[in-house]
Design an enzyme around this catalytic site. Structure first.
Site, PDB file in Angstrom:
ATOM      1  N   ASP A  81      -0.392  -6.010   9.154  1.00 10.81           N
ATOM      2  CA  ASP A  81      -1.376  -4.955   8.923  1.00 10.81           C
ATOM      3  C   ASP A  81      -2.680  -5.656   8.536  1.00 10.81           C
ATOM      4  O   ASP A  81      -2.765  -6.281   7.477  1.00 10.81           O
ATOM      5  CB  ASP A  81      -0.890  -4.030   7.799  1.00 10.81           C
ATOM      6  CG  ASP A  81      -1.836  -2.843   7.590  1.00 10.81           C
ATOM      7  OD1 ASP A  81      -2.885  -2.794   8.260  1.00 10.81           O
ATOM      8  OD2 ASP A  81      -1.533  -1.983   6.748  1.00 10.81           O
ATOM      9  N   LYS A 134     -12.907  -0.352   7.071  1.00 12.07           N
ATOM     10  CA  LYS A 134     -13.585  -1.102   6.015  1.00 12.07           C
ATOM     11  C   LYS A 134     -14.616  -2.064   6.597  1.00 12.07           C
ATOM     12  O   LYS A 134     -15.739  -2.131   6.119  1.00 12.07           O
ATOM     13  CB  LYS A 134     -12.587  -1.902   5.185  1.00 12.07           C
ATOM     14  CG  LYS A 134     -11.224  -1.290   5.046  1.00 12.07           C
ATOM     15  CD  LYS A 134     -11.136  -0.258   3.954  1.00 12.07           C
ATOM     16  CE  LYS A 134      -9.800   0.449   4.037  1.00 12.07           C
ATOM     17  NZ  LYS A 134      -9.424   1.226   2.903  1.00 12.07           N
ATOM     18  N   TRP A 183       0.859  -1.186   0.000  1.00 11.78           N
ATOM     19  CA  TRP A 183       0.000   0.000   0.000  1.00 11.78           C
ATOM     20  C   TRP A 183       0.899   1.242   0.000  1.00 11.78           C
ATOM     21  O   TRP A 183       1.837   1.324   0.809  1.00 11.78           O
ATOM     22  CB  TRP A 183      -0.883  -0.033   1.249  1.00 11.78           C
ATOM     23  CG  TRP A 183      -1.801   1.136   1.411  1.00 11.78           C
ATOM     24  CD1 TRP A 183      -2.571   1.717   0.447  1.00 11.78           C
ATOM     25  CD2 TRP A 183      -2.047   1.867   2.621  1.00 11.78           C
ATOM     26  NE1 TRP A 183      -3.284   2.758   0.976  1.00 11.78           N
ATOM     27  CE2 TRP A 183      -2.975   2.865   2.310  1.00 11.78           C
ATOM     28  CE3 TRP A 183      -1.580   1.759   3.930  1.00 11.78           C
ATOM     29  CZ2 TRP A 183      -3.454   3.764   3.258  1.00 11.78           C
ATOM     30  CZ3 TRP A 183      -2.048   2.642   4.871  1.00 11.78           C
ATOM     31  CH2 TRP A 183      -2.982   3.633   4.534  1.00 11.78           C
TER      32      TRP A 183
HETATM   33  C1  LMR Z   1      -6.914   2.730  -0.354  1.00  5.45           C
HETATM   34  O1  LMR Z   1      -5.901   2.047  -0.439  1.00  5.45           O
HETATM   35  O2  LMR Z   1      -7.505   3.188  -1.347  1.00  5.45           O
HETATM   36  C2  LMR Z   1      -7.496   3.033   1.008  1.00  5.45           C
HETATM   37  O3  LMR Z   1      -6.812   2.325   1.986  1.00  5.45           O
HETATM   38  C3  LMR Z   1      -7.620   4.481   1.272  1.00  5.45           C
HETATM   39  C4  LMR Z   1      -6.319   5.172   1.484  1.00  5.45           C
HETATM   40  O4  LMR Z   1      -6.215   5.880   2.493  1.00  5.45           O
HETATM   41  O5  LMR Z   1      -5.396   5.062   0.666  1.00  5.45           O
END
Ligand code: LMR
Length: 411
Positions: free
Chosen positions: A226, A261, A145
């Site tokens: 996570d 979520k 992420w």
């Molecule tokens: C995403 O990956 O789109 C979500 O977790 C929102 C974010 O804060 O990036």
């Protein structure tokens, strides 16, 4: 006092922020703004990871509405809740994560705090790691992420990557991942997505978690999980498999979790950081450090989201209602994955996208190139992250054919 006339040349010498350049907007959040401004009535948002129902709405869950009303009706004070957040919240979330009978809980070896979202948990963890072992490196999956990098790196940790997603098969590079992690130093940490990997949707199966737990134990690195999507892959218990297994095997483990979520509480910013220690005494010590870090960053978490979560988790009827609403979200996502792959296969005449139902959670990479992504945005008003990550929950019965037609057109 003598006032000199304002002199922009002179003032420039004292300006503090003038040296800072303007930055591009966040790659995920910037898409939300671009989408809002698009006047095309057929526009489709497959960008930011929020759940959407078949009408394209991100509804407030009924269990959340009931808990919120109950909380509002019975709340008697707006006084501070303190750095750890609500004790009832922390206890209920620890049970959700580890399972009621887990030895880690019965031995009182887990300390945890309510945090502003999973992001707050990640950042508090990073500050703590930096305090305990400033030379530690944290290994993240390739890819991970995008916000993991600033959340962990800006606290001072150095970040390394391990192989994870195979762009050719859209599966897992498990052997390469294990080979790299077999070189990780005992001082380091390895960040793992508990389920519903963001951004690729590819998760470890149970035997892979077992192998990884053995490797963590033999090499001595510290796993950091996570868990932002518990309940959205296979179920609340199933999605905690890796975490619970690790907690049986290794002496120290960090877990950042989010209620954004699975409770649909995105804007309330509620999550937690839990740390497993080898002894109850060590857990008390680390809690004191955790609370000290929190006090120095944001002092204490906001109350509202945590109050809703604790109300739901501590009321059996509400909890059952929440679990069934969570199951509906999960089943819709998994169902739309099947439909999407089938429709794409019909449209393009081959199985290029057959990996989509094998993946889990909100995200998958379409695996298309930047030119195709730009055409989808500019010609069809279909928005996705530049990596080709799509939010599967943004698809619904009204836009799925339009999206499939557009993808077929740009391929
Ligand atoms: C995403 O990956 O789109 C979500 O977790 C929102 C974010 O804060 O990036």
């Amino acid at each position: 006092m003598i006032r000199l006339p304002y002199n922009p040349e002179l003032a420039r010498l004292y300006l503090m922020f003038e040296a800072l350049p303007a930055l591009a907007s966040d790659p995920i959040l910037g898409l939300m703004a671009a989408f809002r401004e698009d006047a095309n009535t057929r526009k489709v948002d497959l960008g930011v990871g929020v759940y959407r129902d078949d009408d394209g709405n991100t509804p407030i869950l009924n269990s959340v509405l009931t808990a919120q009303t109950r909380h509002n009706d019975t709340e008697t004070t707006k006084s501070y809740i303190g750095p750890p957040g609500e004790p009832d919240f922390n206890e209920a979330v620890r049970t959700l994560l580890f399972g009621a009978q887990h030895a880690a809980l019965t031995d009182k070896r887990v300390s945890s705090a309510q945090t502003p979202g999973g992001c707050g948990g990640l950042r508090v963890a990073a500050e703590l790691i930096n305090r305990a072992r400033p030379s530690a490196r944290i290994w993240v999956s390739d890819p991970t992420w995008a916000n993991h990098v600033p959340l962990l790196g800006d606290a001072g940790l150095s970040i390394e990557t391990y192989p994870y997603f195979d762009r050719t098969t859209s599966g897992l590079r498990f052997d390469e991942m294990m080979a790299t992690l077999d070189t990780v130093a005992a001082d380091d940490l390895v960040l793992l997505h508990g389920c519903c990997h963001n951004p690729c949707g590819v998760d470890l199966d149970q035997s892979q978690w077992r192998a990884l737990a053995e490797l963590a134990l033999s090499r001595g690195f510290t796993p950091f999980i996570d868990l932002a999507y518990q309940g959205l892959s296979q179920g609340l218990e199933e999605d905690a498999f890796g975490l619970r297994l690790m907690a049986e095997k290794v002496p120290e483990l960090l877990v950042a979790s989010s209620c954004s979520k699975n409770f649909g509480l995105y804007r309330e910013r509620v999550g937690s950081l839990a740390i497993l220690s080898p002894t109850a005494h060590a857990a008390e010590t680390i809690l004191s450090q955790m609370l000290n870090v929190i006090r120095g960053i944001y002092s204490m978490p906001p109350n509202h989201g945590g109050a809703i979560v604790k109300t739901i988790l501590n009321d059996p009827a509400l909890k059952q209602q929440w679990e069934s609403e969570l199951a509906q979200m999960r089943e819709r996502i998994n169902g739309i994955r099947e439909q999407f792959a089938t429709k794409l296969a019909q449209q393009i005449g081959h199985e290029r996208f057959s990996f989509i139902p094998r993946q889990r959670g909100m995200f998958s990479f379409l695996g298309i190139d930047q030119k195709q992504i730009t055409r989808l945005r500019e010609e069809y008003s279909i928005y996705m992250v530049d990596s080709s990550r799509i939010n599967i929950a943004g698809l619904n019965s009204r836009n799925i054919d339009y999206v499939c037609d557009a993808i077929a057109a740009v391929l």
